[in-house]
Design an enzyme around this catalytic site. Structure first.
Site, PDB file in Angstrom:
ATOM      1  N   SER A   1       0.824  -1.212   0.000  1.00 46.67           N
ATOM      2  CA  SER A   1       0.000   0.000   0.000  1.00 46.67           C
ATOM      3  C   SER A   1       0.852   1.253   0.000  1.00 46.67           C
ATOM      4  CB  SER A   1      -0.844   0.057   1.277  1.00 46.67           C
ATOM      5  OG  SER A   1      -1.705  -1.027   1.385  1.00 46.67           O
TER       6      SER A   1
ATOM      7  N   HIS B   1      -1.204  -3.038  -7.266  1.00 47.20           N
ATOM      8  CA  HIS B   1      -1.910  -2.610  -6.056  1.00 47.20           C
ATOM      9  C   HIS B   1      -3.415  -2.785  -6.254  1.00 47.20           C
ATOM     10  CE1 HIS B   1      -3.140   0.716  -3.041  1.00 47.20           C
ATOM     11  NE2 HIS B   1      -2.913  -0.412  -2.398  1.00 47.20           N
TER      12      HIS B   1
ATOM     13  N   GLU C   1      -3.971  -0.605  -9.666  1.00 43.31           N
ATOM     14  CA  GLU C   1      -2.863   0.306  -9.975  1.00 43.31           C
ATOM     15  C   GLU C   1      -1.660  -0.547 -10.395  1.00 43.31           C
ATOM     16  OE1 GLU C   1      -3.770   4.167  -7.133  1.00 43.31           O
ATOM     17  OE2 GLU C   1      -2.489   2.620  -6.299  1.00 43.31           O
TER      18      GLU C   1
ATOM     19  N   ASN D   1      -3.762   6.030  -2.640  1.00 44.47           N
ATOM     20  CA  ASN D   1      -3.386   6.229  -1.238  1.00 44.47           C
ATOM     21  C   ASN D   1      -2.713   7.577  -0.983  1.00 44.47           C
ATOM     22  OD1 ASN D   1      -4.561   3.890  -0.479  1.00 44.47           O
ATOM     23  ND2 ASN D   1      -2.673   2.695  -0.362  1.00 44.47           N
TER      24      ASN D   1
END
Ligand SMILES: CCCCCCCCCCCCC[C@H](O)CC(=O)SCCNC(=O)CCNC(=O)[C@H](O)C(C)(C)COP(=O)(O)OP(=O)(O)OC[C@H]1O[C@@H](n2cnc3c(N)ncnc32)[C@H](O)[C@@H]1OP(=O)(O)O
Ligand SMILES: NC(=O)c1ccc[n+]([C@@H]2O[C@H](COP(=O)([O-])OP(=O)(O)OC[C@H]3O[C@@H](n4cnc5c(N)ncnc54)[C@H](O)[C@@H]3O)[C@@H](O)[C@H]2O)c1
Length: 310
Positions: free
Chosen positions: A144, A165, A177, A215
């Site tokens: 992450s 991701h 991602e 994120n």
């Protein structure tokens, strides 16, 4: 040989993964994310080896996958429950389990790592996998928050290294991602994009910047939510209600933290604070630290910011 024939021959006579045709996938770490990734990979026709620390964890992960497949099938095969049962049996038959990661990667095209969010633990794992996996195998991390290049340095295959991701819950969230580091070859990156499409995900191209895209925006928002509560400006319940009804989010930030896991959230924020100590956005949260120290990790332990049925 004519040019077109040569290109055709090179393309189809190569080993399975070289031109985006990933068939065998090894997923290391079968918790919340690894189990979801394994489910979707097997549902889309891939052969999957799931690796975790004990057989007990692996059995629980397989049981969770079966439960999640029941939810998928209930809707997808509403008119034909028999076909739904067959689908589940087929998906489950494509999943095998192992506790020995080095043995698991012997015949794999792609490794997806989804273990604990800790750089040293991830590096140790990849360093040992690098010696055991075939040359063509591509390595990826589902991290992450850790820079992909910091993990990739543990291997001699940085051109065959990238980030994948996924989002939680993996069977529901459409985004993937796909992250490249400067050393990632075009061939590797294109193979990862093709794999994302084969997994029925919408892909976005990301550079190896902190938090990639989602994120980088989500973490500061969530940290400001917990600081509002720490300052006594609002309750977690009111923040969650406000963000759901006022901003249209499916979950408020506290519900989402419980869903992601407070331990994972703490790993993320502590890692960024260590790397960027002067950035006020990434200062640790005393409230989050307290809950984690009490073992209140969210849905998975039955309590976090909220109490949950286990
Ligand atoms: C505040 C404190 C701060 C602390 C610090 C913060 C640090 C930073 C933390 C960052 C964390 C990043 C983590 C990671 O890297 C990135 C992420 O993954 S972020 C998380 C992204 N996910 C979300 O945002 C999820 C948001 N929620 C939702 O979309 C929905 O709520 C839900 C989870 C899909 C559930 O939907 P509901 O409508 O509530 O509930 P239902 O049960 O009706 O489900 C709807 C629909 O989905 C199907 N479904 C749900 N779960 C599964 C599953 N596991 N498997 C299969 N299917 C599932 C369900 O069956 C329903 O299907 P339908 O009936 O509609 O066909
Ligand atoms: N939780 C989320 O919402 C979310 C979303 C996207 C990405 N991620 C990332 O995915 C990764 C996993 O997160 P999670 O929430 O699934 O964690 P989790 O705690 O649910 O699962 C981690 C699993 O890895 C296993 N494990 C730990 N060390 C191992 C090792 N050396 N070898 C084999 N297995 C090992 C554990 O036994 C556990 O089953 C983390 O890097 C996290 O940042 C998490």
């Amino acid at each position: 040989m004519a040019q077109a024939t040569r290109v055709f021959f090179r393309h189809f006579s190569s080993s399975s993964s070289r031109f985006g045709n990933i068939k065998n996938v090894t997923i290391i770490g079968t918790g919340l994310m690894g189990a979801g990734i394994a489910q979707v990979a097997a549902s889309t026709g891939h052969h999957v080896v799931m690796v975790d620390q004990t057989d007990d964890i692996l059995s629980k992960s397989k049981a969770n996958i079966e439960k999640s497949l029941q939810r998928v099938v209930k809707k997808k095969y509403a008119d034909n429950p028999k076909a739904g049962e067959t689908f589940i049996a087929e998906v489950m038959s494509r999943l095998t389990t192992k506790t020995d990661a080095a043995a698991a990667v012997k015949n794999t095209d792609l490794v997806i790592e989804a273990i604990v969010e800790n750089l040293e633990v991830k590096k140790k794992l990849f360093s040992s996998l690098d010696k055991a996996a075939p040359k063509h195998t591509i390595f990826t991390s589902n991290t992450s928050s850790i820079p992909i290049k910091d993990i990739a340095v543990a291997t001699q295959r940085q051109d065959r290294f990238g980030g994948l991701h996924f989002f939680n819950p993996v069977p529901v969230m459409k985004l993937l991602e796909v992250i490249r580091i400067p050393a990632t070859s075009d061939e590797t990156f294109n193979t990862l994009l093709a794999f994302g499409k084969a997994m029925d995900k919408s892909t976005v191209n990301c550079k190896d910047t902190p938090g990639f895209i989602v994120n980088r925006l989500l973490v500061p928002y969530m940290m400001e939510a917990v600081r509002m509560v720490e300052r006594g400006e609002a309750s977690p319940q009111d923040v969650d209600t406000a963000m759901k009804l006022g901003a249209g989010y499916p979950m408020g930030p506290f519900e989402l933290t419980d869903y992601v896991g407070l331990d994972t959230c703490k790993f993320i924020i502590d890692g960024w604070h260590k790397k960027y100590p002067d950035n006020p956005l990434f200062m640790p949260s005393p409230l989050l630290d307290k809950l984690v120290s009490e073992g209140k990790l969210g849905n998975k332990t039955g309590e976090g910011f909220y109490k949950h049925k286990k």
